[in-house]
Motif scaffolding. Structure first.
Motif, PDB file in Angstrom:
ATOM      1  N   ILE A 555      30.240  40.198  42.102  1.00 14.98           N
ATOM      2  CA  ILE A 555      31.065  40.744  40.718  1.00 14.98           C
ATOM      3  C   ILE A 555      32.300  41.711  40.877  1.00 14.98           C
ATOM      4  CG2 ILE A 555      30.520  41.526  38.417  1.00 14.98           C
ATOM      5  CD1 ILE A 555      27.505  40.980  38.945  1.00 14.98           C
ATOM      6  N   THR A 556      33.331  41.145  40.604  1.00 10.22           N
ATOM      7  CA  THR A 556      34.561  41.724  40.715  1.00 10.22           C
ATOM      8  C   THR A 556      35.632  41.730  39.604  1.00 10.22           C
ATOM      9  OG1 THR A 556      36.606  42.261  42.289  1.00 10.22           O
ATOM     10  CG2 THR A 556      35.424  39.872  41.949  1.00 10.22           C
ATOM     11  N   GLY A 557      36.372  42.809  39.490  1.00 11.70           N
ATOM     12  CA  GLY A 557      37.280  43.000  38.339  1.00 11.70           C
ATOM     13  C   GLY A 557      38.506  42.067  38.852  1.00 11.70           C
ATOM     14  N   ASP A 558      38.718  41.741  40.144  1.00 11.77           N
ATOM     15  CA  ASP A 558      39.934  41.054  40.879  1.00 11.77           C
ATOM     16  C   ASP A 558      40.266  39.514  40.343  1.00 11.77           C
ATOM     17  OD1 ASP A 558      42.147  40.997  42.452  1.00 11.77           O
ATOM     18  OD2 ASP A 558      40.686  42.035  44.070  1.00 11.77           O
ATOM     19  N   ALA A 559      41.190  38.983  41.049  1.00  9.11           N
ATOM     20  CA  ALA A 559      41.674  37.590  40.404  1.00  9.11           C
ATOM     21  C   ALA A 559      40.684  36.600  41.037  1.00  9.11           C
ATOM     22  CB  ALA A 559      43.028  37.248  40.818  1.00  9.11           C
ATOM     23  N   PRO A 560      40.340  35.557  40.354  1.00  6.99           N
ATOM     24  CA  PRO A 560      39.368  34.652  40.484  1.00  6.99           C
ATOM     25  C   PRO A 560      39.833  33.828  42.062  1.00  6.99           C
ATOM     26  CG  PRO A 560      39.950  34.063  38.387  1.00  6.99           C
ATOM     27  CD  PRO A 560      40.898  35.195  38.909  1.00  6.99           C
ATOM     28  N   ALA A 561      41.140  33.539  42.386  1.00  6.33           N
ATOM     29  CA  ALA A 561      41.628  33.002  43.501  1.00  6.33           C
ATOM     30  C   ALA A 561      40.942  33.958  44.743  1.00  6.33           C
ATOM     31  CB  ALA A 561      43.123  32.802  43.552  1.00  6.33           C
ATOM     32  N   THR A 562      41.578  35.539  44.632  1.00  5.11           N
ATOM     33  CA  THR A 562      41.057  36.174  45.579  1.00  5.11           C
ATOM     34  C   THR A 562      39.429  36.539  45.851  1.00  5.11           C
ATOM     35  OG1 THR A 562      43.145  37.727  44.907  1.00  5.11           O
ATOM     36  CG2 THR A 562      41.312  38.636  46.514  1.00  5.11           C
ATOM     37  N   ALA A 563      38.974  36.572  44.754  1.00  8.64           N
ATOM     38  CA  ALA A 563      37.412  36.529  44.831  1.00  8.64           C
ATOM     39  C   ALA A 563      36.697  35.454  45.560  1.00  8.64           C
ATOM     40  CB  ALA A 563      36.824  36.640  43.492  1.00  8.64           C
ATOM     41  N   THR A 564      37.425  34.361  45.287  1.00  7.72           N
ATOM     42  CA  THR A 564      36.810  32.947  45.892  1.00  7.72           C
ATOM     43  C   THR A 564      37.097  33.092  47.365  1.00  7.72           C
ATOM     44  OG1 THR A 564      37.093  31.828  43.932  1.00  7.72           O
ATOM     45  CG2 THR A 564      37.031  30.518  45.933  1.00  7.72           C
ATOM     46  N   ALA A 565      38.417  33.433  47.744  1.00 10.66           N
ATOM     47  CA  ALA A 565      38.790  33.246  49.103  1.00 10.66           C
ATOM     48  C   ALA A 565      37.835  34.521  50.117  1.00 10.66           C
ATOM     49  CB  ALA A 565      40.165  33.793  49.417  1.00 10.66           C
ATOM     50  N   VAL A 566      37.417  35.448  49.328  1.00 14.49           N
ATOM     51  CA  VAL A 566      36.628  36.365  49.994  1.00 14.49           C
ATOM     52  C   VAL A 566      35.301  35.798  50.149  1.00 14.49           C
ATOM     53  CG1 VAL A 566      35.512  38.730  50.074  1.00 14.49           C
ATOM     54  CG2 VAL A 566      37.884  38.534  49.460  1.00 14.49           C
ATOM     55  N   ALA A 567      34.743  35.442  49.149  1.00 16.50           N
ATOM     56  CA  ALA A 567      33.398  34.607  49.135  1.00 16.50           C
ATOM     57  C   ALA A 567      33.447  33.423  50.325  1.00 16.50           C
ATOM     58  CB  ALA A 567      33.079  33.965  47.791  1.00 16.50           C
ATOM     59  N   ARG A 568      34.440  32.694  50.466  1.00 15.66           N
ATOM     60  CA  ARG A 568      34.570  31.737  51.410  1.00 15.66           C
ATOM     61  C   ARG A 568      34.367  32.498  52.784  1.00 15.66           C
ATOM     62  NH1 ARG A 568      38.102  28.961  48.974  1.00 15.66           N
ATOM     63  NH2 ARG A 568      39.727  29.653  49.839  1.00 15.66           N
ATOM     64  N   ALA A 569      35.028  33.305  52.927  1.00 12.82           N
ATOM     65  CA  ALA A 569      35.506  34.047  54.246  1.00 12.82           C
ATOM     66  C   ALA A 569      34.017  34.688  54.769  1.00 12.82           C
ATOM     67  CB  ALA A 569      36.549  35.224  54.154  1.00 12.82           C
ATOM     68  N   VAL A 570      33.211  35.219  53.959  1.00 11.09           N
ATOM     69  CA  VAL A 570      31.948  35.990  54.219  1.00 11.09           C
ATOM     70  C   VAL A 570      30.732  35.061  54.160  1.00 11.09           C
ATOM     71  CG1 VAL A 570      33.080  38.174  53.488  1.00 11.09           C
ATOM     72  CG2 VAL A 570      31.701  36.777  51.899  1.00 11.09           C
ATOM     73  N   GLY A 571      31.190  33.631  53.825  1.00 12.75           N
ATOM     74  CA  GLY A 571      29.726  32.693  53.738  1.00 12.75           C
ATOM     75  C   GLY A 571      29.074  32.833  52.453  1.00 12.75           C
ATOM     76  N   LEU A 572      29.540  33.356  51.529  1.00 10.70           N
ATOM     77  CA  LEU A 572      28.699  33.442  50.226  1.00 10.70           C
ATOM     78  C   LEU A 572      28.343  32.202  49.604  1.00 10.70           C
ATOM     79  CD1 LEU A 572      27.311  35.662  48.311  1.00 10.70           C
ATOM     80  CD2 LEU A 572      29.425  35.684  46.908  1.00 10.70           C
ATOM     81  N   PRO A 573      27.253  31.512  49.558  1.00 11.10           N
ATOM     82  CA  PRO A 573      27.126  30.330  48.857  1.00 11.10           C
ATOM     83  C   PRO A 573      27.318  30.088  47.484  1.00 11.10           C
ATOM     84  CG  PRO A 573      24.909  31.407  49.069  1.00 11.10           C
ATOM     85  CD  PRO A 573      25.866  32.377  49.769  1.00 11.10           C
ATOM     86  N   GLY A 574      27.115  28.879  46.893  1.00 17.86           N
ATOM     87  CA  GLY A 574      27.447  28.811  45.595  1.00 17.86           C
ATOM     88  C   GLY A 574      28.763  27.792  45.173  1.00 17.86           C
ATOM     89  N   THR A 575      29.094  27.593  44.190  1.00 21.76           N
ATOM     90  CA  THR A 575      30.051  26.687  43.747  1.00 21.76           C
ATOM     91  C   THR A 575      30.902  27.309  42.612  1.00 21.76           C
ATOM     92  OG1 THR A 575      28.916  25.446  42.088  1.00 21.76           O
ATOM     93  CG2 THR A 575      28.983  24.580  44.553  1.00 21.76           C
ATOM     94  N   GLY A 576      32.152  27.558  42.681  1.00 18.97           N
ATOM     95  CA  GLY A 576      33.137  27.950  41.570  1.00 18.97           C
ATOM     96  C   GLY A 576      33.167  29.453  41.378  1.00 18.97           C
ATOM     97  N   VAL A 577      33.676  29.770  40.311  1.00 16.81           N
ATOM     98  CA  VAL A 577      33.892  31.052  39.810  1.00 16.81           C
ATOM     99  C   VAL A 577      33.685  31.211  38.298  1.00 16.81           C
ATOM    100  CG1 VAL A 577      36.370  30.755  39.825  1.00 16.81           C
ATOM    101  CG2 VAL A 577      35.322  32.989  39.916  1.00 16.81           C
ATOM    102  N   VAL A 578      33.147  32.227  37.963  1.00 21.23           N
ATOM    103  CA  VAL A 578      32.858  32.314  36.467  1.00 21.23           C
ATOM    104  C   VAL A 578      33.854  33.635  36.123  1.00 21.23           C
ATOM    105  CG1 VAL A 578      31.409  33.144  34.788  1.00 21.23           C
ATOM    106  CG2 VAL A 578      30.599  31.590  36.741  1.00 21.23           C
ATOM    107  N   ARG A 579      34.744  33.452  34.978  1.00 20.70           N
ATOM    108  CA  ARG A 579      35.512  34.576  34.747  1.00 20.70           C
ATOM    109  C   ARG A 579      34.947  35.455  33.605  1.00 20.70           C
ATOM    110  NH1 ARG A 579      38.068  29.924  36.192  1.00 20.70           N
ATOM    111  NH2 ARG A 579      39.801  30.243  37.741  1.00 20.70           N
TER     112      ARG A 579
END
Length: 886
Positions: A555-579
């Motif tokens: 859960i972050t106040g940051d931009a969706p693209a940045t949050a998604t990139a970090v999630a992918r880099a650390v291996g956080l499962p799931g699909t998409g992003v909720v704004r």
């Protein structure tokens, strides 16, 4: 007067000064004093932490402690003053231990505390003066400088390249550029570039602002107030112990009624009925349990501190082991919170990877995976030089020798990258002329003298910089920027942005005499991809969470693209992003369904976080929430376990939390979960052990009553066993090492209680066996005299419980699997308990207190041999239930 009033950002400088009845000369000393009396000090209520009396009172919230106080009162009423005193001593000991631990945690908090802004430069009576920020009032004119914390909510009336880190308030990882002027009324809080908020930090430039809100009227204060309005939820341990205490109270009442009825039917004396009733009440209630729980948690707290977790409330350490959902922040928790250049793309198509740790000025440059010298890549050093020249950031070193940056994190990343190529900011020419970055311009342009002329450097948003360029530097030569090259550059920029990188481009040109700073025909030098690198240990920690059945949601106040990139880099499962806007548009059912599949939430507010935690809680989850900002505080308080960042977190976040991470590392949370699970297991072990012992006492005393025998155990004897013998050994169970599968099983349900149904059956079975053995020994020995029979029963109870102790080294594994000697403390505790019982049997003062007589060697051997089958009973029960019941 509050910053939350929507009008301040709409008025403009003149309108604000008029509304505040102030001017550029500031307030007079007399007017400032009058306003201080009216508005109060510029402080956030509650920053002082918990007082000692408040901490002491918290120790008496437990229902079990209240049951013990009732038992003490009953003992006193029937004349058993010694028993009452012993129980009260246990209650006091429990309170002292809990108070000491929480007071130590408060001292740790004070050591971590970062005051929001102790001093401020203010204009009063036309003169600048430095004052305590607590005396600022609405209407004061305040000066801001780089590195300073904003001391109150301000409307800006003058700025020079002012940038403010608002992450603690808005969650934005990038500093906000600030300018003076009026804005439309509907402008969101995060985009009000003419306001500076209390608790944020100036990272670049300088400015002047008029104070419009102080203390609890600020945005910071409003969220702190929201935190206090949030109702705290009970921890799983508190709920389990409350349930246990209710059951114990009900059983004690039922036993008392049964005793009276049986006694009346048998025409026993009233005094004997009272004595038997007190004995049973003492036997039913596990007097030592609160103290053992407190001591066990205190041991766990020390272990968590070694894992970089400062526990503020004792029960939180165990709660961490019951967590089923972790709602984690991104910046500084999953990432390092250190912006760094990871890649440089040059106009000729070359891509250079940049590696290095943190803000260290040393690193490696790679092309196609091979290390290269920066000078070997045409155009790379020119690009890095441009980024360092067009910057106000600088490298710093703290007193411990650790490198850092002063200024904007983005500019700092460029300066560090240049330093890794041997280009030091202090060796570069000084800025002589500047067109500052703003949200409208999206670029910064400076002029410096190099050689015999002046050179203009530009840095900013790639599409803006590219739009000012007519040429490119490729292969060390300047060439025209044609359509093919422009398209290729735009495609590369889009790809980098979609990968979650913050992209910054640079350009330069030689200035002719008389030319303006931003004449066209710049030379495009390339662009850098900047990111906040994930922590190396984060992927493994997230993998452990999945293995342990724990859901992780970012859960972050940051931009969706940045949050998604970090999630992918650390291996956080799931699909998409909720704004955040998506959350507003969903009802609770739709949001809960989305949260089961989507594990990344971006652009969220404090209210969104509260709603998400509330939904998880209503579904029965035990939620841990991590955070560092002011906007995280309400959610930290709402969660079952609030985990604040100790290094880069705000005071509001730490005050609202149960645990403070000393190293801000997500991996430390997972290590804490493992320790918490060990505590959860061990609390279940010694609770069930104590209950099985107490059941044995109740069965022996009640059985004797039903059989018409004399009182099998005296109240003082039962209290000795419960407090001295059982207490010592139960505490040793509390330090039992973690079992091998502690992070390979799903968390226990918070509704399961300390004693699930199957476990209760096992505890009752073993307890009944102990009681039956004690009663049998008493009945068979009565022929040798009542005192000898009672001494054998009293001693047999201790021996049988010490044998039974090893049944509870594990809730499901056999004693040979766990190892008889895997916990030296347990062996020492058993030996100590046995020695204490020897003293109770042979020491004259204790003989008088407990009415015992000496036993022979064969008596002890017989008791041991009779008790050994209890181990087989425990092993057999575990085998029957599949050795999987927790």
């Amino acid at each position: 007067m509050a910053a939350r009033e929507p009008r301040w950002h709409t008025l403009g400088s003149a309108g604000v000064l008029d509304a505040l009845s102030t001017g550029e000369r500031g307030l007079s000393a007399t007017e400032a004093a009058a306003r201080l009396e009216r508005y109060g000090e510029n402080r956030i209520a509650g920053d002082e932490g918990a007082s000692v009396p408040a901490i002491v009172l918290r120790q008496f919230r437990s229902s079990l402690v209240l049951v013990l106080l009732v038992a003490a009162a009953i003992s006193l009423a029937v004349g058993e003053g010694v028993d009452a005193l012993a129980i009260l001593l246990i209650v006091v000991l429990n309170a002292v231990l809990g108070t000491v631990q929480e007071w130590q945690a408060e001292q740790g908090m004070k050591a971590l505390r970062r005051m929001l802004g102790l001093r401020a430069v203010v204009v009063r009576d036309g003169r600048e003066t430095e004052v305590d920020a607590a005396v600022l009032v609405p209407g004061d004119i305040v000066r801001l400088e780089s590195g300073q914390k904003v001391p109150a909510d301000l409307v800006l009336i003058a700025t020079t390249t002012l940038q403010v880190d608002e992450a603690p308030l808005t969650g934005e990882s990038e500093p906000a550029t600030k300018v003076e002027g009026a804005l439309p009324g509907e402008t969101p809080l995060a985009e009000r570039e003419n306001l500076a908020y209390m608790g944020t930090t100036v990272v670049n430039g300088r400015g002047t602002g008029a104070v419009v809100a102080t203390g609890m009227a600020t945005e910071f204060g409003w969220i702190a107030g929201l935190s206090r309005r949030v109702e705290e939820v009970k921890t799983p341990l508190t709920r389990r112990l409350d349930l246990l205490s209710r059951r114990v109270g009900e059983i004690a009442l039922a036993v008392a009624v049964l005793v009276v009825l049986i006694g009346l039917l048998q025409r026993r004396e009233v005094y004997e009925l009272f004595l038997t009733g007190v004995s049973l009440a003492v036997a039913v209630i596990p007097e030592g349990l609160p103290a053992v729980v407190t001591l066990s948690l205190a041991v766990g707290v020390k272990a968590l501190m070694r894992r970089h977790c400062l526990v503020r409330h004792l029960a939180a350490s165990e709660s961490l082991g019951s967590v089923t959902v972790i709602c984690t922040d991104k910046t500084g928790t999953l990432t390092r919170n250190e912006m760094a250049v990871s890649m440089v793309a040059l106009p000729g198509g070359e891509r250079v990877a940049v590696e290095g740790r943190g803000y260290e000025p040393t690193g490696t440059f790679l092309v196609d995976g091979a290390a290269v010298m920066p000078g070997m890549v045409p155009g790379l050093q020119v690009f890095l030089r441009a980024g360092a020249v067009c910057s106000h950031a600088s490298l710093t070193v703290d007193e411990d020798g650790r490198p850092g940056i002063l200024g904007s994190p983005t500019e700092g990343a460029l300066v560090v990258a240049a330093a890794r190529a041997g280009i030091r900011r202090e060796d570069l020419p000084a800025i002589e002329e500047e067109a500052s970055f703003s949200s409208a311009r999206k670029r910064m342009t400076v002029a410096v003298t190099e050689g015999e002329g002046r050179v203009a450097y530009m840095k900013g948003a790639p599409e803006v910089v590219l739009g000012h360029c007519t040429r490119v530097l490729t292969g060390g030569r300047v060439r025209p920027l044609d359509g093919v090259t422009r398209t290729a550059l735009q495609d590369g920029l889009e790809e980098a942005a979609q990968g979650g990188l913050r992209v910054i481009a640079t350009a330069c040109r030689r200035m002719k005499p008389g030319e303006g700073l931003e004449e066209p025909a710049f030379i495009f030098l390339g662009y850098a991809g900047i990111l906040d690198p994930p922590r190396e240990e984060a992927p493994e920690a997230l993998g452990l969470c999945r293995q342990a059945g724990i859901d992780v949601v970012m859960i972050t106040g940051d931009a969706p693209a940045t949050a998604t990139a970090v999630a992918r880099a650390v291996g956080l499962p799931g699909t998409g992003v909720v704004r955040g806007a998506d959350i507003d548009a969903m009802d609770d059912d739709a949001l809960l369904k989305t949260l089961r599949e989507t594990k990344v939430l971006a652009r969220v507010t404090a209210e969104h976080k509260l709603r998400v935690i509330d939904l998880f809680t209503r579904e029965g989850a035990v939620v841990a929430m991590t955070g560092d900002g002011v906007n995280d505080a309400p959610a930290l308080k709402k969660a079952h376990v609030g985990i604040a960042m100790g290094v880069k977190g705000t005071e509001a976040a730490r005050e609202a939390s149960d645990i403070v991470l000393v190293d801000d590392n997500f991996a430390s949370i997972v290590a804490g979960v493992a320790e918490g699970r060990r505590e959860t297991d061990n609390i279940a072990k010694f609770t069930r052990y104590l209950l099985s012992s107490n059941i044995g006492e109740v069965v022996a005393i009640t059985g004797g009553l039903l059989a018409g025998l004399p009182l099998v155990l005296l109240p003082a004897q039962v209290l000795w066993v419960n407090l001295v013998t059982d207490g010592v050994t139960a505490l040793a169970l509390g330090v039992e090492p973690a079992e091998k599968d502690v992070m390979r099983r799903t968390p226990a349900s918070p509704e399961a209680g300390v004693l699930p149904r199957r476990a209760a059956a096992g505890v009752a079975l073993i307890g009944a066996a102990i009681g039956a053995l004690v009663l049998t020994i008493f009945a068979l020995a009565l022929g040798a005299g009542e005192e000898r029979a009672r001494t054998l029963a009293f001693t047999g109870l201790v021996v049988f419980e010490l044998v039974n102790l090893f049944n509870f080294k594990s809730l499901h594994a056999g004693v040979l699997e766990t190892g008889l000697f895997s916990n030296p403390s347990l062996i020492a505790a058993a030996a100590a308990s046995l020695l204490l019982q020897v003293a109770a049997v042979y020491a004259p003062p204790l003989q008088a207190a407990f009415r015992t007589v000496p036993l022979t060697g064969p008596d002890w051997l017989l008791l041991l041999l009779v008790g050994l089958p209890l181990l087989l009973l425990g092993e057999g029960y575990k085998w029957v239930v599949g050795r999987g019941e927790k």
